[in-house]
Enzyme design. Sequence first.
Site, PDB file in Angstrom:
ATOM      1  N   TYR A  68       0.812  -1.220   0.000  1.00 15.86           N
ATOM      2  CA  TYR A  68       0.000   0.000   0.000  1.00 15.86           C
ATOM      3  C   TYR A  68       0.851   1.279   0.000  1.00 15.86           C
ATOM      4  CZ  TYR A  68      -3.218  -3.632   1.482  1.00 15.86           C
ATOM      5  OH  TYR A  68      -3.920  -4.801   1.568  1.00 15.86           O
ATOM      6  N   ARG A  69       2.064   1.161  -0.480  1.00 12.00           N
ATOM      7  CA  ARG A  69       2.990   2.281  -0.549  1.00 12.00           C
ATOM      8  C   ARG A  69       3.312   2.862   0.822  1.00 12.00           C
ATOM      9  NH1 ARG A  69       4.704   3.894  -5.085  1.00 12.00           N
ATOM     10  NH2 ARG A  69       5.284   5.945  -4.244  1.00 12.00           N
ATOM     11  N   LEU A  70       3.212   2.041   1.856  1.00  7.63           N
ATOM     12  CA  LEU A  70       3.574   2.487   3.206  1.00  7.63           C
ATOM     13  C   LEU A  70       5.046   2.182   3.446  1.00  7.63           C
ATOM     14  CD1 LEU A  70       0.386   1.258   5.095  1.00  7.63           C
ATOM     15  CD2 LEU A  70       0.855   3.516   4.104  1.00  7.63           C
TER      16      LEU A  70
END
Length: 199
Positions: free
Chosen positions: A176-178
């Site tokens: 999640y692009r974290l």
Amino acid sequence: MTTALLDDALATFDALFEEARIAGEPDPTAMAVATAGLDARPSVRMVLLKAHDARGFVFYTHLDGRKGRDLQANPHAALLFHWPRVREGIQVRIEGAVETVSDDEADAYFASRPRGSQLGAWASKQSETLESPDAFVERLAHVEREFDGRDVPRPLRWTGLRVKPERIEFWFGAAYRLHERWLYEGDLTGAWSKRMLYP
């Protein structure tokens, strides 16, 4: 805010480099090198890391090629390693001033190269226009005859360039692009700091 943080960054690089090797990355030494000449136009290409220590990260090239010309005009570079097989994907970004390695260091590395690579360094007019493939074959044959039966010396304008790190960023991929990002920065006094960045 001490040079101990630089030691920490270099140890982190070494650990991730070893993970990349174990993970089966095709070539963990492959890195993108970005440069810009006096016209400020960026240029990037892949090269191979040949040495690294507390002094910096070394690759070799011909000073008359485009990256060599760029780095003589504007001695600063950015490096990027990308190891997608490590964890959830790793990027290491390094930025800093560039210096030429010593002649002794360049001579020692050149002597370790395969003879064919040594001859190629003499035959290639790096980044210049090549009239035809046959023209290069002819130049290579000429060089082979010239050095037949003797050691191939290092071309005067072929040498190593060392990127002295001023910024080192470790980018750890996540769902999640974290992503997790850690930036190490050195200042003009030689002191280093460390901080997290938003993904």
